[in-house]
Design a protein around this motif. Structure first.
Motif, mmCIF file in Angstrom:
data_model
loop_
_atom_site.group_PDB
_atom_site.id
_atom_site.type_symbol
_atom_site.label_atom_id
_atom_site.label_comp_id
_atom_site.label_asym_id
_atom_site.label_seq_id
_atom_site.Cartn_x
_atom_site.Cartn_y
_atom_site.Cartn_z
ATOM 1 N N ILE A 1 0.837 -1.205 0.000
ATOM 2 C CA ILE A 1 0.000 0.000 0.000
ATOM 3 C C ILE A 1 0.869 1.251 0.000
ATOM 4 N N PHE A 2 1.874 1.301 0.880
ATOM 5 C CA PHE A 2 2.739 2.478 0.957
ATOM 6 C C PHE A 2 3.590 2.627 -0.306
ATOM 7 N N ASN A 3 3.994 1.500 -0.880
ATOM 8 C CA ASN A 3 4.799 1.563 -2.095
ATOM 9 C C ASN A 3 4.010 2.193 -3.237
ATOM 10 N N VAL A 4 2.734 1.871 -3.342
ATOM 11 C CA VAL A 4 1.876 2.462 -4.379
ATOM 12 C C VAL A 4 1.571 3.918 -4.037
ATOM 13 N N VAL B 1 4.030 15.229 2.491
ATOM 14 C CA VAL B 1 4.279 15.545 3.895
ATOM 15 C C VAL B 1 3.256 14.883 4.807
ATOM 16 N N GLU B 2 2.019 14.724 4.353
ATOM 17 C CA GLU B 2 0.999 14.095 5.200
ATOM 18 C C GLU B 2 1.359 12.649 5.524
ATOM 19 N N MET B 3 1.786 11.921 4.516
ATOM 20 C CA MET B 3 2.161 10.522 4.720
ATOM 21 C C MET B 3 3.377 10.402 5.622
ATOM 22 N N LEU B 4 4.374 11.250 5.422
ATOM 23 C CA LEU B 4 5.592 11.192 6.226
ATOM 24 C C LEU B 4 5.328 11.593 7.671
ATOM 25 N N ARG B 5 4.476 12.598 7.871
ATOM 26 C CA ARG B 5 4.164 13.024 9.238
ATOM 27 C C ARG B 5 3.563 11.860 10.039
ATOM 28 N N TRP C 1 9.050 -3.649 10.881
ATOM 29 C CA TRP C 1 8.756 -2.221 10.664
ATOM 30 C C TRP C 1 9.777 -1.602 9.708
ATOM 31 N N GLN C 2 11.064 -1.967 9.904
ATOM 32 C CA GLN C 2 12.109 -1.379 9.069
ATOM 33 C C GLN C 2 11.961 -1.768 7.606
ATOM 34 N N SER C 3 11.522 -3.009 7.365
ATOM 35 C CA SER C 3 11.322 -3.439 5.977
ATOM 36 C C SER C 3 9.958 -3.014 5.448
ATOM 37 N N PHE C 4 8.999 -2.826 6.359
ATOM 38 C CA PHE C 4 7.636 -2.453 5.953
ATOM 39 C C PHE C 4 7.620 -1.059 5.337
ATOM 40 N N ILE C 5 8.309 -0.111 5.980
ATOM 41 C CA ILE C 5 8.462 1.237 5.415
ATOM 42 C C ILE C 5 9.923 1.356 4.991
ATOM 43 N N SER C 6 10.195 0.942 3.773
ATOM 44 C CA SER C 6 11.574 0.829 3.297
ATOM 45 C C SER C 6 12.148 2.182 2.929
ATOM 46 N N ALA C 7 13.455 2.179 2.673
ATOM 47 C CA ALA C 7 14.131 3.410 2.264
ATOM 48 C C ALA C 7 13.608 3.899 0.916
#
Length: 616
Positions: free
Chosen positions: A209-212, A324-328, A306-312
């Protein structure tokens, strides 16, 4: 012949073999008239064929084993689909072709909610049938993304029952990725709340989901350009996000939540408001979606996950797009993400600087960690000031009109980062032996030349107009309408109020045009040093353009007043059309130049790059 079971994935060779076997015994000439009649929407001919041969209603009428219902659905003949559904037996509605698709698959692909409702109402099990790849009609509707109401309907009527298991089986990955990509985030949120396992589906790139989402900046307010009026509507138009469970599946497809209101009817009646409302709904749903996904990931209580879920890569895409909304939200749930170092790019703050993302830079500067990351020097001895000194290729810079204001924005970025950086870093040199300011000058030589050319071209064009206005209004001051009294030289129309309007506006036009001329002349004679683009040159251009606009407006007023004085004795109504016609060029100049003028004021007198935002 026996068709492959649609609940299992089969190979292309198996499909080809089955098609070849079926085609050997197929009577193409017999069914061709029926096939063509259905594709044309000719119900009269098709019905006559069925009356002659009732078995044709359920027979395979094409070489790839499609029934008349399949053909109507593929051809987009929705009225015929509904008529065929009424006449066919319930079990035959689930017939599959050699691709493993039912008629509902093709209806979903075509995006017709009414036809889908007719099929599912008569045979509810159709929503669970998969093709040979394992895709349900819901996935077909999402792939098409033509009709949100249809996606809602199939999302409500599709369950996670065996053997298809669309929300927990192998196809669930495709479902989550495609549904997120459609932008129907309220539907995605609804399915995630019903099936929480979908929220934490991940692959080698991290959260699906976050990747898309990280590649879809338009899903958030920060990535949408609504314009002045759109932004005004956006602020006040309400959206309903309190619902988590829509009304019954058989309800109104135009109002899946069963909350029709006067407000909704009004927004649908005004297309612009409807579009803005849908945009705001998508933005609010996306924020809620990110919050829900993060909350579900947090329940797994696994730091490595968590570290792999929201990857670099996800962080890099989000920062580069300015989301910015997603990162916040991600930083609120997982604060350690701010320490992430993206390979070949640096820390998150450094990526924000290189991408020229003001809101993300401001968000990070609000945090103590931001003040530490500003001081980081990379392996090549580049400080953050060096990063800000390099000419960016970010779309953020390309979106600014005029090379001069691009240069101004680059200077603002450099000065802001330099102010936050350690004073000693001003003299730190790169491996090439350049300080940050030296690097800035070298990197921006071409942009400086373009900015100088843009300023001079603009000034020359505006000076021509200002000179013409000054010449005309100066001459008009001594050749007043109606002439002068021969004895005293006093204007004949002096006691008239309209003449006072003419005289005052003519004088104002002369003064403002001369002011404009002087401002543009000072721009032409400037030395064009880098720092001149920060304040001096933009301020002169703002004053020059404002004076020019005022000169144009007062010139038209003087012209209208003078013409009315001359003609009103013969044509008493002439003042009205003259006023309207005189307003047209003023309005046209304002509309054409106002966006640029507003951009100048904003970039010169605005709040600047860093305006800290709240994280918690």
């Amino acid at each position: 012949m026996a068709f492959p079971d649609s609940s299992h994935v089969i190979s292309l060779n198996d499909v080809t073999a089955a098609a070849t076997e079926f085609a050997r015994g197929f009577n193409h000439n017999y069914y061709q008239p029926l096939h063509l009649a259905i594709l044309k929407g000719d119900w009269k001919t098709a019905r006559a064929f069925f009356d002659h041969d009732p078995s044709a209603l359920t027979a395979k009428v094409t070489p790839i084993a499609r029934t008349a219902l399949h053909v109507a659905a593929i051809g987009g003949q929705w009225q015929l689909v509904e008529k065929l559904v009424q006449q066919m037996p319930t079990g035959e509605l689930a017939a599959i072709d050699l691709m493993g698709c039912t008629a509902l698959h093709y209806v979903a692909l075509g995006g017709n909610a009414a036809a889908a409702k007719a099929l599912v109402t008569k045979n509810p099990s159709l929503t669970q049938v998969t093709d040979f790849v394992g895709f349900t009609p819901l996935l077909y509707a999402i792939t098409s993304s033509r009709c949100k109401e249809l996606v809602w309907y199939l999302a409500l009527t599709t369950t996670d029952e065996r053997p298809s298991c669309p929300f927990s089986g192998p196809s669930s990955r495709h479902l989550v990725a495609l549904l997120t990509a459609t932008g129907f985030h309220d539907i995605t949120l609804f399915l995630l709340q019903r099936y929480p396992n979908l929220a934490t589906i991940a692959d080698s790139n991290g959260s699906i989901i976050f990747n898309v989402l990280s590649k879809m900046p338009s899903s958030f307010q920060s990535g949408s350009n609504l314009g002045f009026f759109g932004s005004l509507i956006y602020r006040f138009v309400p959206v309903e996000l309190d619902h988590l469970q829509p009304s019954k599946p058989g309800g109104d497809l135009e109002d899946p939540y069963g909350k029709s209101s006067k407000h909704k009817k009004f927004t649908h009646a005004v297309p612009r408001i409807k579009l803005v409302r849908e945009t705001k709904l998508r933005h609010e749903s996306a924020v809620r979606l990110v919050e829900y996904v993060c909350s579900q990931a947090l329940t797994l209580n696994d730091s490595q996950f968590w570290q792999s879920f929201i990857s670099a890569d996800i962080l890099y895409s989000s920062i580069s797009c300015g989301m910015v909304e997603m990162l916040r939200i991600c930083f609120q749930f997982f604060p350690d993400l701010v320490w992430t170092k993206i390979p070949n790019e640096g820390y998150v703050l450094q990526v924000a600087i290189k991408s020229r993302q003001e809101k993300i830079f401001s968000l990070l500067c609000k945090m103590p960690i931001g003040k530490i990351l500003v001081l980081v020097v990379d392996d090549s001895q580049n400080t953050t000031s060096h990063l800000a000194a390099r000419l960016t290729t970010s779309p953020q810079l390309a979106s600014i009109s005029g090379a001069a204001f691009q240069m101004q924005k680059e200077l603002q970025w450099f000065k802001e980062v330099e102010k936050l950086d350690h004073p000693l870093h001003k003299e730190v040199k790169t491996q090439e032996g350049k300080t940050p300011w030296q690097l800035f000058r070298d990197e921006h030589k071409s942009l400086l030349e373009q900015g100088e050319k843009w300023m001079k071209d603009t000034s020359n064009s505006c000076m021509l107009v200002a000179t013409l206005i000054a010449t005309v209004v100066f001459a008009a001051a001594f050749t007043v309408p109606g002439g002068n009294n021969q004895d005293k030289g006093i204007p004949i129309f002096l006691p008239d109020n309209a003449f006072i309007v003419f005289a005052v506006s003519d004088a104002l036009a002369l003064f403002s045009s001369i002011t404009s001329l002087l401002m543009f002349l000072s721009i032409l004679t400037a030395c064009y040093a880098e720092e001149d683009f920060l304040q001096a040159l933009p301020k002169k251009l703002i004053v020059g353009l404002a004076s020019l606009f005022f000169a144009i407006a007062t010139t038209m007023i003087a012209f209208g007043a003078g013409l009315s004085l001359v003609l009103r004795e013969r044509l008493k109504w002439v003042s009205i059309p003259i006023t309207l016609l005189a307003s047209f060029p003023i309005a046209l100049f304002a509309v054409l130049q106002f966006p640029l003028f507003l951009q100048m004021i904003r970039s010169t007198y605005g709040p600047g790059i860093c305006h800290p935002q709240k994280l918690w």
